[in-house]
Design a protein around this motif. Structure first.
Motif, short mmCIF file in Angstrom:
data_model
loop_
_atom_site.label_atom_id
_atom_site.label_comp_id
_atom_site.label_asym_id
_atom_site.label_seq_id
_atom_site.Cartn_x
_atom_site.Cartn_y
_atom_site.Cartn_z
N GLN A 179 60.59 4.26 3.52
CA GLN A 179 61.31 2.83 3.35
C GLN A 179 61.87 2.71 2.04
O GLN A 179 62.77 2.00 1.98
CB GLN A 179 60.14 1.72 3.52
CG GLN A 179 59.64 1.45 5.14
CD GLN A 179 58.53 0.60 5.38
OE1 GLN A 179 57.80 0.40 4.43
NE2 GLN A 179 58.49 0.11 6.39
N MET A 207 61.54 -7.95 3.07
CA MET A 207 60.80 -7.41 4.46
C MET A 207 60.17 -8.91 4.97
O MET A 207 60.33 -8.80 6.16
CB MET A 207 59.77 -6.62 3.82
CG MET A 207 60.00 -5.00 3.90
SD MET A 207 58.77 -4.17 3.66
CE MET A 207 59.03 -2.51 3.14
N ASP A 211 61.17 -9.56 8.44
CA ASP A 211 60.05 -9.82 9.81
C ASP A 211 60.23 -11.23 10.19
O ASP A 211 59.80 -11.30 11.57
CB ASP A 211 58.55 -9.66 9.00
CG ASP A 211 58.44 -8.28 8.79
OD1 ASP A 211 59.36 -7.35 9.07
OD2 ASP A 211 57.47 -7.76 8.05
N GLU A 306 64.99 -1.41 8.08
CA GLU A 306 64.09 -1.18 9.06
C GLU A 306 64.66 -0.36 10.02
O GLU A 306 63.78 0.73 10.66
CB GLU A 306 63.53 -2.56 9.74
CG GLU A 306 62.62 -3.34 8.92
CD GLU A 306 61.28 -2.86 8.66
OE1 GLU A 306 60.67 -2.35 9.62
OE2 GLU A 306 60.95 -2.56 7.61
N THR A 307 65.90 -0.10 10.32
CA THR A 307 66.53 0.57 11.27
C THR A 307 66.48 1.96 10.91
O THR A 307 65.86 3.10 11.61
CB THR A 307 67.84 0.22 11.56
OG1 THR A 307 68.47 0.06 10.40
CG2 THR A 307 67.72 -0.99 12.41
N GLY A 310 62.55 3.15 10.44
CA GLY A 310 61.87 3.19 11.62
C GLY A 310 62.32 4.46 12.21
O GLY A 310 61.60 5.22 12.85
N ASN A 486 63.73 -4.98 16.18
CA ASN A 486 63.52 -3.79 15.75
C ASN A 486 62.10 -3.21 15.85
O ASN A 486 61.38 -3.83 15.25
CB ASN A 486 63.96 -3.28 14.21
CG ASN A 486 65.36 -3.76 13.98
OD1 ASN A 486 66.17 -3.18 14.81
ND2 ASN A 486 65.78 -4.31 13.01
N ARG A 488 59.32 -0.20 15.72
CA ARG A 488 59.01 1.26 14.92
C ARG A 488 57.49 1.54 15.09
O ARG A 488 56.83 0.44 15.61
CB ARG A 488 59.19 1.03 13.50
CG ARG A 488 58.42 0.15 12.66
CD ARG A 488 58.72 -0.01 11.29
NE ARG A 488 57.61 -1.03 10.69
CZ ARG A 488 57.49 -2.02 10.70
NH1 ARG A 488 58.62 -2.79 11.24
NH2 ARG A 488 56.68 -2.81 10.17
#
Ligand code: HEM
Length: 522
Positions: A179, A207, A211, A306-307, A310, A486, A488
């Protein structure tokens, strides 16, 4: 009750006329509704007014979509209140509609909570097709088209060397290192500002914002998305506004802080060229407000961490479950690169199995599980005799598409070979995980470069192995993933073990040099 009293007091015939009026309207609506449902692609019928809202779970709706595609076929329809929803369950259907007919399939549905109330229509990812979206997309294109993306390889390589050093010394927190890597690359590109730790305020704040955004964009979560007439209630009665409006204030303060920081460094001549400085330089010419720019340049910050991180977590999960693929990749690296130096970008063409591992990671468990963001169709359309009404929300359900056994035999297996031996051009250039048509992911080149340099180096240096308890390997569940657009793997444990002394020495030397180039003071 008091509302009924005047009605009961009107003369008998008038009451009868009102009741008959209501009944006829109800009948007309219901008949029209059934006629519409019959002409649309197959799917569970649902009920007038509410449609199928009650049948779509808030948690991981893509699972339900996949099972409905298995039951009814590759193109199915649902109703979310009054909004028709089409779910595409094969790549063929998605390509035929979203790619080939992209002139009419490139809009987005209304995101009442996420796009309008939370983001004040300033997040381009959720904007409908049109002038405002085109302007926003131009900024993204000029910052991330293939040749431009390659100019960021130096940053990506150095950040990856730092990540390798962190992985060597603190393997337990491998997810944090991935991350941090992804965050530092996008903040460097967007704001000329790197991050040393995911605990830094700007990473945490981003984040939290992301989120929150992904948590509100779940189909079926808010009744107002399927019943927009609720927006006509007095604002004080719109119970769903309070939380997203509070979050919007927080987002604006955060994004304006980043904007102002770049602006003041520009004035001091203390900044290298970056996406924000370039956009600020053209702001007045484009007629953009400061807040418009602050939101636009934050896009990679929102869409690229995140993409990327993840997908790298998914890669770790796959290596734990399919060690034979890891061994084959390591054999290729040992042959092509050897233990004395790290893989570099220029090795890419000589590492076809590594490229295949990356494609298979993106296929096996796509992070953008519902195709990133849904599309919307701008005019009435017909596909294979089925009516697709104007304004339908279109989901390309990558969860199901990537598990289609016709396109990907033994879909639950992690088999990079399917890409090594591919003759189908759509597998040779595998852009399916990055979406469709005019909305295809503008960050795909940057993302693929990140995936290549990290997957190649991690496999070159480390074995990814399960933990053992009482002599038994502990393997994390391959389906235990987070909710949200997304998705993960839920955090899991594994061992990341250096393969030999030479790689350790090399990581230490290379990471020190990278820190010196990036002026890391810690
Ligand atoms: C492994 C990493 C990534 C994956 C799998 C991925 C996947 C996707 C997918 C599936 C979409 C939806 C496309 C559609 O609507 O048809 C999308 C959109 C988008 N992605 Fe990515 N993405 C990744 C990384 C990135 C990065 C690094 C950036 C930024 C630099 C980025 C920026 C965007 C933006 C701005 C959109 C919205 C485009 C629009 O609405 O016009 N993505 N991505």
């Amino acid at each position: 009750m008091s509302l009924l009293i005047p009605l009961l007091q009107v003369p008998g015939q008038t009451t009868l006329a009102i009741v008959a009026g209501f009944f006829l309207t109800f009948l007309w609506y219901t008949l029209r509704w059934f006629r519409l449902r019959r002409s649309m692609p197959p799917g569970p019928l649902g009920f007038p007014f509410i449609g199928n809202s009650h049948q779509i779970p808030e948690i991981k709706p893509w699972r339900k979509f996949t099972s409905l595609n298995e039951q009814y076929g590759p193109v199915i329809s649902l109703m979310m209140g009054d909004t028709p929803v089409i779910v595409l369950g094969t790549a063929k259907a998605a390509w035929e509609l979203l790619d080939k007919r992209s002139d009419i399939y490139s809009s987005r549905p209304r995101f009442i909570i996420g796009g309008e109330i939370l983001s004040d229509n300033k997040r381009g990812l959720m904007l409908p097709y049109g002038e405002a979206w085109r302007k926003w997309r131009k900024i993204l294109h000029s910052a991330f088209h293939a040749r431009r993306a390659d100019t960021y390889r130096g940053i990506q390589s150095d950040e990856s060397k730092i990540m390798m050093h962190q992985m060597l010394h603190d393997p337990e927190h491998f997810e944090r290192h991935l991350q941090r890597y992804a965050a530092s690359v996008v903040t460097s590109v967007a704001y000329d500002r790197r991050v040393d730790s995911v605990d830094e305020w700007i990473v945490q704040e981003n984040m939290q914002a992301m989120d929150y955004l992904t948590s509100v964009n779940i189909p079926g979560k808010y009744i107002v998305e399927s019943m927009p007439w609720l927006l006509r209630l007095p604002k004080s009665l719109q119970w769903f506004r309070k939380e997203p409006e509070a979050q919007r204030q927080r987002d604006v303060a955060f994004l304006m802080h980043l904007y102002k920081d770049v602006e003041s460094r520009m004035k001091d001549g203390a900044i290298s060229d970056c996406m924000t400085s370039q956009t600020i330089a053209n702001r007045e010419k484009n007629g953009w407000s400061e807040l418009d720019v602050a939101y636009a340049v934050s896009t990679p910050f929102g869409a690229g961490i995140e993409t990327t991180a993840g997908t790298l977590s998914i890669f770790f999960l796959a290596m734990l479950h399919f060690p034979e693929a890891m061994r084959k990749a390591q054999e290729e690296l040992d042959k092509v690169v050897g233990p004395d130096q790290m893989p570099e970008f220029q090795d890419k063409d000589r590492l076809p199995y590594i490229s295949a591992v990356i494609n298979e990671t993106l296929r096996w468990r796509p992070v953008a599980v519902l195709g990133g963001s849904p599309h919307a169709v701008m005019t009435d359309d017909e596909y294979q005799g089925m009516y697709i009404p104007k304004g339908s929300t279109i989901f390309a359900n990558l969860d199901g598409i990537m598990q289609d056994p016709e396109m990907f035999p033994s879909p639950e297996m992690f088999l990079p070979e399917r890409f090594v031996d591919a003759t189908d051009p759509r597998l040779q250039t595998f852009d399916l995980p990055f979406g469709f048509g005019r909305r295809i992911c503008p960050g795909a080149h940057l993302a693929l470069n990140s995936l290549f340099i990290n997957v190649a180096r991690i496999l070159w240096a480390f074995d990814i192995l399960p933990e053992y308890v009482n002599g038994e390997p502990i393997l994390p569940d391959t389906r235990n993933f987070t909710n949200g657009f997304n998705s993960r793997p839920v955090s899991f444990r594994c061992r990341v073990v250096p393969r030999n002394d030479k790689v350790e020495k090399c990581i230490l030397a290379e990471s020190e040099a990278a820190k010196a180039r990036l002026l890391v003071t810690k």
